[in-house]
Design a protein around this motif. Structure first.
Motif, PDB file in Angstrom:
ATOM      1  N   VAL A  36       0.837  -1.199   0.000  1.00 32.71           N
ATOM      2  CA  VAL A  36       0.000   0.000   0.000  1.00 32.71           C
ATOM      3  C   VAL A  36       0.874   1.252   0.000  1.00 32.71           C
ATOM      4  N   SER A  37       1.921   1.230   0.814  1.00 31.93           N
ATOM      5  CA  SER A  37       2.842   2.373   0.900  1.00 31.93           C
ATOM      6  C   SER A  37       3.488   2.669  -0.448  1.00 31.93           C
ATOM      7  N   GLU A  38       3.987   1.614  -1.108  1.00 32.01           N
ATOM      8  CA  GLU A  38       4.636   1.822  -2.399  1.00 32.01           C
ATOM      9  C   GLU A  38       3.645   2.329  -3.440  1.00 32.01           C
ATOM     10  N   ALA A  39       2.432   1.774  -3.444  1.00 33.70           N
ATOM     11  CA  ALA A  39       1.418   2.210  -4.406  1.00 33.70           C
ATOM     12  C   ALA A  39       1.064   3.678  -4.206  1.00 33.70           C
ATOM     13  N   TRP A 158      -1.948  -3.270  -3.561  1.00 30.97           N
ATOM     14  CA  TRP A 158      -1.489  -2.202  -4.453  1.00 30.97           C
ATOM     15  C   TRP A 158      -2.693  -1.398  -4.946  1.00 30.97           C
ATOM     16  N   THR A 159      -3.723  -2.120  -5.352  1.00 30.13           N
ATOM     17  CA  THR A 159      -4.944  -1.451  -5.821  1.00 30.13           C
ATOM     18  C   THR A 159      -5.567  -0.608  -4.707  1.00 30.13           C
ATOM     19  N   VAL A 160      -5.618  -1.159  -3.504  1.00 31.67           N
ATOM     20  CA  VAL A 160      -6.133  -0.404  -2.357  1.00 31.67           C
ATOM     21  C   VAL A 160      -5.324   0.869  -2.156  1.00 31.67           C
ATOM     22  N   GLY A 161      -4.002   0.763  -2.288  1.00 29.09           N
ATOM     23  CA  GLY A 161      -3.139   1.935  -2.124  1.00 29.09           C
ATOM     24  C   GLY A 161      -3.380   3.005  -3.168  1.00 29.09           C
ATOM     25  N   THR A 162      -3.540   2.596  -4.429  1.00 29.45           N
ATOM     26  CA  THR A 162      -3.758   3.581  -5.494  1.00 29.45           C
ATOM     27  C   THR A 162      -5.107   4.278  -5.332  1.00 29.45           C
ATOM     28  N   ILE A 163      -6.133   3.501  -4.988  1.00 33.26           N
ATOM     29  CA  ILE A 163      -7.462   4.094  -4.810  1.00 33.26           C
ATOM     30  C   ILE A 163      -7.473   5.013  -3.590  1.00 33.26           C
ATOM     31  N   PHE A 164      -6.826   4.588  -2.524  1.00 31.38           N
ATOM     32  CA  PHE A 164      -6.773   5.424  -1.325  1.00 31.38           C
ATOM     33  C   PHE A 164      -6.018   6.723  -1.608  1.00 31.38           C
ATOM     34  N   THR A 277       4.828  -0.117 -14.229  1.00 32.91           N
ATOM     35  CA  THR A 277       4.479   0.976 -13.328  1.00 32.91           C
ATOM     36  C   THR A 277       4.408   2.292 -14.079  1.00 32.91           C
ATOM     37  N   SER A 278       5.364   2.519 -14.966  1.00 33.92           N
ATOM     38  CA  SER A 278       5.338   3.761 -15.741  1.00 33.92           C
ATOM     39  C   SER A 278       4.181   3.772 -16.722  1.00 33.92           C
ATOM     40  N   LEU A 279       3.809   2.581 -17.235  1.00 29.84           N
ATOM     41  CA  LEU A 279       2.665   2.509 -18.133  1.00 29.84           C
ATOM     42  C   LEU A 279       1.387   2.865 -17.400  1.00 29.84           C
ATOM     43  N   LEU A 280       1.282   2.463 -16.129  1.00 33.91           N
ATOM     44  CA  LEU A 280       0.111   2.836 -15.345  1.00 33.91           C
ATOM     45  C   LEU A 280      -0.022   4.351 -15.255  1.00 33.91           C
ATOM     46  N   LYS A 281       1.126   5.040 -15.254  1.00 37.77           N
ATOM     47  CA  LYS A 281       1.080   6.502 -15.227  1.00 37.77           C
ATOM     48  C   LYS A 281       0.483   7.037 -16.518  1.00 37.77           C
ATOM     49  N   LEU A 282       0.853   6.416 -17.646  1.00 35.33           N
ATOM     50  CA  LEU A 282       0.306   6.874 -18.920  1.00 35.33           C
ATOM     51  C   LEU A 282      -1.175   6.535 -19.028  1.00 35.33           C
ATOM     52  N   LEU A 283      -1.570   5.374 -18.472  1.00 37.12           N
ATOM     53  CA  LEU A 283      -2.962   4.954 -18.548  1.00 37.12           C
ATOM     54  C   LEU A 283      -3.784   5.656 -17.482  1.00 37.12           C
ATOM     55  N   SER A 284      -3.633   6.940 -17.404  1.00 36.21           N
ATOM     56  CA  SER A 284      -4.368   7.779 -16.470  1.00 36.21           C
ATOM     57  C   SER A 284      -4.927   8.940 -17.263  1.00 36.21           C
ATOM     58  N   PRO A 285      -5.737   9.778 -16.666  1.00 36.36           N
ATOM     59  CA  PRO A 285      -6.325  10.893 -17.409  1.00 36.36           C
ATOM     60  C   PRO A 285      -5.327  11.938 -17.878  1.00 36.36           C
ATOM     61  N   GLU A 286      -4.024  11.669 -17.742  1.00 33.91           N
ATOM     62  CA  GLU A 286      -3.025  12.546 -18.360  1.00 33.91           C
ATOM     63  C   GLU A 286      -3.331  12.691 -19.847  1.00 33.91           C
ATOM     64  N   LEU A 287      -3.749  11.568 -20.476  1.00 35.72           N
ATOM     65  CA  LEU A 287      -4.107  11.609 -21.891  1.00 35.72           C
ATOM     66  C   LEU A 287      -5.387  12.399 -22.112  1.00 35.72           C
TER      67      LEU A 287
END
Length: 466
Positions: A36-39, A158-164, A277-287
């Motif tokens: 969770v911390s890393e996410a 990890w999912t819990v961490g990102t949503i939180f 992990t970097s792809l997850l950054k691209l697959l965000s509303p940045e686009l």
């Protein structure tokens, strides 16, 4: 059986006999807190950059560097903490990472200027590089038949961490600002330090190092909490079985032919850890934010704002991704699951080569993130399984380090292309990388589904074919 007919058992056999119970649940909770911390630390990169850029008047390149230095730190940390973990023990490995991550994360909130923020975020990345140590530690407590299922549950943290983190940013950023977000996001790492004294060392690691009395003590503790009994007989390591002429085919035996050098293997097996992990950054509303470009839009301050609602929505795509990985990982195997998810991700991203309405764009990114989350989950099951205990954390750390190169390049290249109104080039770049990754996964020589973990690489000297 040992000499004189004395029965023997291995750590794998003991774990299988005692089953998955209360002890593993407690280990899961602790390791999950680290995940969770890393996410959270990775997710906040989507929010901090635009806020700092607006406050300090940074260029797009300077903003991207805030993300890139985290991956630089992770590149160094992933290898370093892996070596420490394999030499000194899993507990010492994740203790150091928790101290560095919590300390540097909190101090980042107090950074007076851009340079100090860059240095502190690099140190945070150094600590985050120890994530694979917790993954290996938890893996070594799970009985082989249920390993795939429980590793998927572990990835759910990890999912819990990102949503939180997305929820926290949605609430904190408009009211308190980015410094409070950084400070609050460092708290989960602090919880690891709080409960560190209760954590056991991996019995597999202890057995490998010849500390069998300590390993047996841990196994007895597992048996008490799980309401089971340790198998009768003498605890032996895989090395002792091999020396007795009873070696079995192990993952490391089948990973490479005997003629190959064992030194080069770990660095090649799974270089996608940081890249995903970097792809997850691209697959965000940045686009979504830069889906259309024009002089007025690029100059407006509004274009620097983050759509917290869109980030929150796309983050929820990780839940179906987890369910998808849980349904496929033990049924179809690790390799097939990863490759299919890579190819499906390509399909979801392909329409974004052309301009799409915002709703459709968010939907396509949602689907792509489902697939890449499933791949990420299965990958973190597969990678620790292919390495023996003696080099497990180091091997996964090296693979993760190689993947961090993608993490460093993503903000500087892909996100830079999006900022520069070159969305088509950015999408095609990722289409190529994802497609090639899917092909590479199919070419991996080993499937680890249902296999016991191996303890040493000595069996590479023996010929064993399946």
């Amino acid at each position: 059986m040992g000499e004189g007919g004395t029965p023997t058992f291995t750590v794998d056999e003991a774990l299988l006999a005692m089953g998955f119970g209360k002890f593993q649940i407690l280990v899961l909770a602790y390791a999950g807190m680290g995940w969770v911390s890393e996410a959270m630390e990775m997710m906040l990169l989507s929010f901090i950059g635009p806020a700092v850029q607006s406050l300090w008047g940074l260029s797009s390149h300077a903003e991207s560097l805030i993300t890139s230095v985290v991956f630089v730190g992770m590149l160094v940390g992933a290898y370093s903490w892996g070596v420490v973990s394999d030499k000194q023990g899993r507990r010492k490995g994740f203790l150091i990472t928790a101290v560095v991550t919590a300390g540097a994360g909190f101090l980042s909130a107090l950074a007076p200027n851009y340079i100090s923020l860059i240095i502190l975020r690099c140190l945070v990345g150094l600590g985050l590089g120890g994530g694979p140590v917790l993954c290996s530690w938890f893996l070594e407590f799970i009985p082989a038949p249920s390993r795939g299922t429980w590793m998927v549950v572990f990835q759910a943290f990890w999912t819990v961490g990102t949503i939180f983190e997305a929820s926290l940013a949605w609430f904190v950023m408009p009211r308190l600002g980015w410094r409070w977000l950084l400070a609050l996001s460092s708290l989960p790492s602090s919880f690891l330090l709080l409960f560190y004294g209760l954590t056991p060392e991996s019995p597999r690691f202890l057995c490998l190092k010849g500390r069998k009395a300590e390993a047996l003590g841990v196994l007895e503790k597992i048996a008490r909490l799980n309401g089971a009994k340790v198998p009768s007989g003498i605890l032996v390591s895989e090395c002792e079985i091999e020396l007795a002429g009873k070696s079995i085919a192990t993952e490391d035996t089948q990973l490479l032919p005997p003629k190959d050098s064992e030194d080069t293997t770990p660095t090649k097996m799974n270089p996608n850890a940081g890249g995903i992990t970097s792809l997850l950054k691209l697959l965000s509303p940045e686009l979504v934010r830069h889906n259309t470009c024009g002089p007025d839009e690029l100059q407006s301050e509004k274009s620097q704002d983050v759509s917290y609602k869109d980030v929150f929505i796309t983050t929820f795509a990780e839940f179906p991704g987890l369910l998808l990985s849980a349904a496929t990982v033990d049924k179809y195997g690790r390799k097939f699951s990863m490759s299919v998810m890579f190819f499906l991700c390509c399909i979801f991203l392909l329409p974004l080569v052309f301009h799409q309405p915002q709703g459709l764009t968010t939907g396509l990114l949602f689907g792509a993130r489902i697939c890449i989350t499933a791949t990420f989950t299965v990958m973190y099951i597969y990678a620790p399984e292919i390495y023996p205990t003696s080099v497990r954390s180091t091997g996964v750390g090296v693979a993760s380090s190689v993947g961090r190169i993608g993490g460093m390049l993503c903000p500087l290249v892909a996100v830079g292309l999006v900022h520069g109104c070159h969305q088509t080039a950015a999408i095609m770049l990722f289409e190529i990388v994802i497609f090639v990754s899917g092909i590479c996964v199919l070419l991996f020589p080993l499937e680890t589904k249902g296999r016991d973990l191996s303890d040493s690489i000595s069996s590479l000297k023996q010929t064993s074919l399946v």
